[in-house]
Write a protein that holds these residues in place. Structure first.
Motif, PDB file in Angstrom:
ATOM      1  N   ARG A  85       0.906  -0.733   0.101  1.00  0.00           N
ATOM      2  CA  ARG A  85      -0.319   0.027  -0.359  1.00  0.00           C
ATOM      3  C   ARG A  85       0.579   1.093  -0.113  1.00  0.00           C
ATOM      4  NH1 ARG A  85      -5.656  -0.148   1.731  1.00  0.00           N
ATOM      5  NH2 ARG A  85      -5.169   1.180   3.052  1.00  0.00           N
ATOM      6  N   ILE A  86       0.643   2.317  -0.749  1.00  0.00           N
ATOM      7  CA  ILE A  86       1.213   3.197  -0.954  1.00  0.00           C
ATOM      8  C   ILE A  86       0.558   4.367  -0.659  1.00  0.00           C
ATOM      9  CG2 ILE A  86       2.665   4.660  -2.871  1.00  0.00           C
ATOM     10  CD1 ILE A  86       3.703   2.348  -4.215  1.00  0.00           C
ATOM     11  N   ALA A  87       0.739   5.506  -0.133  1.00  0.00           N
ATOM     12  CA  ALA A  87       0.366   6.470  -0.011  1.00  0.00           C
ATOM     13  C   ALA A  87       0.755   7.755   0.464  1.00  0.00           C
ATOM     14  CB  ALA A  87      -0.346   6.380   1.657  1.00  0.00           C
ATOM     15  N   THR A  88      -0.248   9.052  -0.297  1.00  0.00           N
ATOM     16  CA  THR A  88       0.412  10.529  -0.156  1.00  0.00           C
ATOM     17  C   THR A  88      -0.370  11.019   0.062  1.00  0.00           C
ATOM     18  OG1 THR A  88       0.441  12.842  -1.746  1.00  0.00           O
ATOM     19  CG2 THR A  88      -1.177  10.729  -2.382  1.00  0.00           C
ATOM     20  N   PHE A  89      -0.311  12.436   0.662  1.00  0.00           N
ATOM     21  CA  PHE A  89      -0.312  13.040   2.315  1.00  0.00           C
ATOM     22  C   PHE A  89       0.366  14.246   2.138  1.00  0.00           C
ATOM     23  CE2 PHE A  89      -2.002  13.347   7.049  1.00  0.00           C
ATOM     24  CZ  PHE A  89      -2.680  14.193   6.659  1.00  0.00           C
ATOM     25  N   ASN A  90      -0.582  15.215   1.762  1.00  0.00           N
ATOM     26  CA  ASN A  90       0.067  16.866   2.010  1.00  0.00           C
ATOM     27  C   ASN A  90      -0.377  17.335   3.748  1.00  0.00           C
ATOM     28  OD1 ASN A  90      -0.376  19.897   2.692  1.00  0.00           O
ATOM     29  ND2 ASN A  90      -0.449  20.180   0.364  1.00  0.00           N
ATOM     30  N   LEU A  91       0.466  17.327   4.103  1.00  0.00           N
ATOM     31  CA  LEU A  91       0.050  17.140   5.579  1.00  0.00           C
ATOM     32  C   LEU A  91       0.087  19.070   6.043  1.00  0.00           C
ATOM     33  CD1 LEU A  91       3.427  15.437   7.594  1.00  0.00           C
ATOM     34  CD2 LEU A  91       0.387  15.351   7.907  1.00  0.00           C
ATOM     35  N   ASN A  92       0.769  20.118   5.392  1.00  0.00           N
ATOM     36  CA  ASN A  92       0.760  21.189   5.869  1.00  0.00           C
ATOM     37  C   ASN A  92       1.450  21.715   7.155  1.00  0.00           C
ATOM     38  OD1 ASN A  92      -0.623  23.696   5.200  1.00  0.00           O
ATOM     39  ND2 ASN A  92      -1.995  23.394   5.569  1.00  0.00           N
ATOM     40  N   GLY A  93       1.990  20.876   7.412  1.00  0.00           N
ATOM     41  CA  GLY A  93       2.723  21.670   8.317  1.00  0.00           C
ATOM     42  C   GLY A  93       3.868  20.377   9.174  1.00  0.00           C
ATOM     43  N   VAL A  94       4.251  19.068   8.858  1.00  0.00           N
ATOM     44  CA  VAL A  94       4.575  18.740   9.563  1.00  0.00           C
ATOM     45  C   VAL A  94       4.983  18.209  10.941  1.00  0.00           C
ATOM     46  CG1 VAL A  94       7.260  18.186   9.166  1.00  0.00           C
ATOM     47  CG2 VAL A  94       6.620  15.961   9.599  1.00  0.00           C
ATOM     48  N   ASN A  95       5.390  18.977  11.502  1.00  0.00           N
ATOM     49  CA  ASN A  95       5.217  19.491  12.876  1.00  0.00           C
ATOM     50  C   ASN A  95       4.639  20.041  13.708  1.00  0.00           C
ATOM     51  OD1 ASN A  95       8.402  18.775  13.283  1.00  0.00           O
ATOM     52  ND2 ASN A  95       9.091  20.694  11.775  1.00  0.00           N
TER      53      ASN A  95
END
Length: 272
Positions: free
Chosen positions: A3-13
């Motif tokens: 399984r491969i996923a992609t996620f724009n976190l808008n700020g990882v911290n």
């Protein structure tokens, strides 16, 4: 299966609790993250390692930034940055090999306000991606190019398409560039599995809290190369993550591939 996923976190911290909770609730083998908004030295590698993932990242203070995570192993970095513009200082592309698959994680420029210099940069960056994508296709490597493309490909990819007519993500030039990638041979995995369904990966923040469901867009994509086309088994979006506390304005999209047999002479590890 993998399984491969992609996620724009808008700020990882700032969204680290969301990321760690999400990683813990899923069994994604490879995760691509965008819009880290942090310098390399402040990337939360230890927290991600404690969650069971090795990582490589290409950070940039306050803006952009991309990372690739692999569950229980270290991704092998192949490239950072797209070829074609040595003066481009934006951290928008990183590439790794994991389980014999080449995974490119990208954060394509938004391009607003458009028309204008930012939109011109978006189209130049897209041209570089198209050219590099052709190289991967010519090599015949089992590849996935995934991330926030900042492109809404067709009207079905927006809840209310007319709302976005003046936005760079829906401009004809942006959509044509995406269509060119598909014309070259890349396969839109989510759309392959759900050919006629309205599926969305982004919603505007709401001033009243929560989010505006009428603003839904699909602009986070996972494109697979032809050697993986017949391996695609499932795909979707974890839209519920958008409703968590202090969420990103994006939700994760994912695909599932059956790699139980050799793929294009490149994958030979039994998985599943």
């Amino acid at each position: 299966m993998i399984r491969i996923a992609t996620f724009n976190l808008n700020g990882v911290n700032g969204r680290l609790p969301v990321l760690i909770r999400w990683l813990g609730q899923n069994d994604h083998d490879i995760v691509c993250l965008q819009e880290l908004k942090t310098s390399d030295d402040k990337f939360p590698a230890e927290a991600i390692r404690n969650a069971g993932y090795g990582a490589i990242w290409h950070g940039q203070k306050s803006y952009n930034g991309v990372a690739i995570l692999a569950r229980g192993r270290e991704p092998v970095e192949r490239r950072r940055g797209l070829p074609g513009d040595p003066d481009d200082t934006h951290s928008r592309y990183i590439e790794a090999e994991v389980d014999g698959i080449v995974v490119g994680c990208l954060y394509l420029p938004n391009g607003n306000p458009a028309p204008g210099p930012k939109f011109d940069y978006k189209l130049r960056w897209f041209d570089r991606l198209i050219s590099y994508g052709k190289l991967l296709l010519r090599e015949g490597v089992a590849s996935v190019l995934c991330g926030d493309y900042n492109v809404v490909p067709t009207p079905i990819d927006a809840v209310v398409p007319r709302r976005w007519l003046g936005d760079a993500v829906y401009f004809p030039e942006s959509r044509q560039a995406y269509a060119e990638m598909l014309g070259n041979g890349w396969i839109d995995a989510v759309r392959r599995i759900h050919p006629e369904k309205g599926i969305y990966t982004y919603w505007n923040f709401s001033y009243q809290g929560g989010y505006d469901r009428s603003s839904g867009l699909r602009m986070d994509h996972l494109l697979v190369s032809p050697p993986l086309s017949n391996r695609l088994r499932d795909a979707g979006v974890e839209a519920d993550v958008r409703g968590w506390e202090k969420p990103s304005d994006h939700a994760p999209a994912w695909i599932e591939l059956d790699l139980s047999a050799q793929v294009a002479g490149h994958v030979n590890r039994e998985t599943g």
